[in-house]
Write an enzyme that holds these catalytic residues in place. Structure first.
Site, mmCIF file in Angstrom:
data_model
loop_
_atom_site.group_PDB
_atom_site.id
_atom_site.type_symbol
_atom_site.label_atom_id
_atom_site.label_comp_id
_atom_site.label_asym_id
_atom_site.label_seq_id
_atom_site.Cartn_x
_atom_site.Cartn_y
_atom_site.Cartn_z
ATOM 1 C CG HIS A 1 -95.344 -14.546 31.595
ATOM 2 N ND1 HIS A 1 -94.898 -15.774 32.025
ATOM 3 C CD2 HIS A 1 -96.138 -14.791 30.514
ATOM 4 C CE1 HIS A 1 -95.395 -16.724 31.234
ATOM 5 N NE2 HIS A 1 -96.161 -16.158 30.320
ATOM 6 C CG HIS B 1 -96.527 -19.587 28.240
ATOM 7 N ND1 HIS B 1 -97.628 -19.153 27.533
ATOM 8 C CD2 HIS B 1 -95.592 -19.943 27.319
ATOM 9 C CE1 HIS B 1 -97.371 -19.234 26.231
ATOM 10 N NE2 HIS B 1 -96.152 -19.715 26.073
ATOM 11 C CG ASP C 1 -101.085 -18.854 30.153
ATOM 12 O OD1 ASP C 1 -101.836 -18.063 29.538
ATOM 13 O OD2 ASP C 1 -99.937 -19.151 29.761
ATOM 14 C CG ASP D 1 -101.580 -19.865 26.512
ATOM 15 O OD1 ASP D 1 -102.160 -20.416 27.463
ATOM 16 O OD2 ASP D 1 -100.690 -18.994 26.674
HETATM 17 N N1 Q9C Z 1 -92.643 -15.226 19.899
HETATM 18 C C1 Q9C Z 1 -98.787 -15.469 27.954
HETATM 19 O O1 Q9C Z 1 -99.342 -16.428 27.465
HETATM 20 N N2 Q9C Z 1 -92.629 -15.522 24.005
HETATM 21 N N3 Q9C Z 1 -97.564 -15.090 27.553
HETATM 22 C C2 Q9C Z 1 -92.909 -16.594 23.117
HETATM 23 C C3 Q9C Z 1 -93.013 -16.356 20.674
HETATM 24 C C4 Q9C Z 1 -93.447 -15.210 25.092
HETATM 25 C C5 Q9C Z 1 -96.837 -15.830 26.551
HETATM 26 C C6 Q9C Z 1 -92.103 -16.488 21.872
HETATM 27 C C7 Q9C Z 1 -94.656 -16.032 25.364
HETATM 28 C C8 Q9C Z 1 -95.429 -15.395 26.496
HETATM 29 C C9 Q9C Z 1 -99.472 -14.622 28.959
HETATM 30 ZN ZN ZN Z 2 -99.421 -18.317 28.110
#
Ligand code: Q9C
Ligand code: ZN
Length: 342
Positions: free
Chosen positions: A154, A192, A190, A279
């Site tokens: 990210h 995301h 991933d 994830d």
């Molecule tokens: N509190 C990766 O999997 N925000 N990043 C989600 C939950 C960010 C995930 C809200 C999610 C990022 C590398």
């Molecule tokens: Zn992720």
């Protein structure tokens, strides 16, 4: 395949993150790293390739900020984790950046990426793990795994976000190019979208970025990862986004993976970098796909049939109790098919 990590990666331990207007425990916890080492064994230590390969991707001012941010936070009389709360959507570059609050907002895309005392040590160690695993692949291993934590996909050249501070996949890609490997494919699986990696290579026709992820209409990071983002300039066509709806299981995932693998083959790379996040798992606490453990073995096997030298870097995966077994399944699937021509 062999795996690599740095003990400093355990030192990043923010307490909490902003979530739906309240606080939750920080999901990207040191326990993730411990779980990986438990399941896979200690592996081999990262070597130190220095700051230069990091600065081949990241703005020096951003890297300096990451290193000093928590000290500046303490010097401002704060305690706990440094977190931004104001983000310069206008005139980003023209701002005076005196206060820690101004710097942290200017170098962030979100408020879920806190900086704790050990953040720099962990991010630096993770980047070195990726470089060490890359070195194993360029030295003749057919594949190697970097147990990067914190993750990387990210964050961009000059911003952090989504639990990411240094873009391990991008750092490895640029280091490979510096060693003469020109054409590279980055396959991001991933949950995301890997917005930072996409940004870094958006204009670059030598590096294919292909990503399968939750549709950004419903999921973080919202502003990137839509199917019509295909690269620009020399990079036109070298970005492939395959967004999928929440609830996707293997029957919906597999065709997208086939499409991504076809794009990798068509690009004709000399090196594959896999941004691997677990994830997509059905029981992930912050994500909404429905993959099962055995699907990771299938996924690993399908990727191995590309028959390319492969560097795998860890991204997300927050079902801590299942993380080690999910990564192990991917590796077993990959190793069982590697060396077998499709
Ligand atoms: N509190 C990766 O999997 N925000 N990043 C989600 C939950 C960010 C995930 C809200 C999610 C990022 C590398
Ligand atoms: Zn992720």
């Amino acid at each position: 395949m062999r795996h690599f990590s740095d003990p400093g990666q355990a030192r990043h331990a923010p307490q909490r993150e902003l979530h739906n207007g309240g606080w939750m425990d920080f999901a990207e916890s040191p326990a993730r790293f411990a779980a990986l080492l438990d399941a896979l064994g200690p592996g081999e230590p990262a070597r130190d390739f220095g700051i230069e390969p990091i600065l081949a991707v990241h703005d020096p001012a951003y890297a300096a900020f990451l290193r000093e941010a928590h000290d500046l936070w303490l010097a401002a009389g704060r305690e706990g984790d440094a977190m931004g709360y104001v983000f310069p959507v206008v005139a980003r570059r023209a701002l005076a950046l005196d206060r820690i609050d101004a710097k942290i907002g200017a170098f962030s895309m979100d408020a879920s990426t806190p900086i704790a005392a050990g953040t720099w040590a962990a991010a630096y160690g993770g980047a070195q793990s990726a470089l060490t695993a890359l070195d194993a692949v360029l030295g003749g291993d057919n594949a190697a795994l970097a147990l990067c934590r914190p993750p990387g996909h990210h964050c961009g050249a000059d911003y952090m976000g989504g639990y990411c501070y240094l873009n391990n996949a991008a750092i490895a890609a640029r280091a490979a190019q510096a060693r003469g490997v020109r054409r590279i494919a980055i396959l991001d699986v991933d949950y995301h979208h890997g917005n930072g990696t996409q940004d870094i290579f958006y204009d670059d026709g030598e590096v294919l970025f292909a990503s399968i992820h939750a549709d950004p209409k419903t999921d973080f990071p919202f502003y990137w990862g839509h199917a019509d983002e295909r690269g620009s300039g020399q990079g036109e066509g070298a970005t492939l986004n395959l967004p999928l709806p929440q609830g996707t299981d293997w029957s919906g995932y597999a065709p997208a993976l086939d499409t991504a693998l076809d794009a990798v083959r068509a690009h004709g790379p000399d090196l594959l970098i896999v941004s691997y996040g677990a994830d997509t798992f059905a029981e992930d606490p912050i994500s909404h796909f429905k993959l099962k453990r055995e699907d990771y073995a299938t996924m690993g096997g399908m990727i191995a049939t590309l028959d390319l030298p492969a560097l795998v870097v860890m991204e997300g995966g927050y079902a801590v109790d299942a993380l080690g077994a999910n990564v192990a399944a991917f590796l077993e699937g990959f190793d069982s098919q590697s060396g077998i021509r499709p």
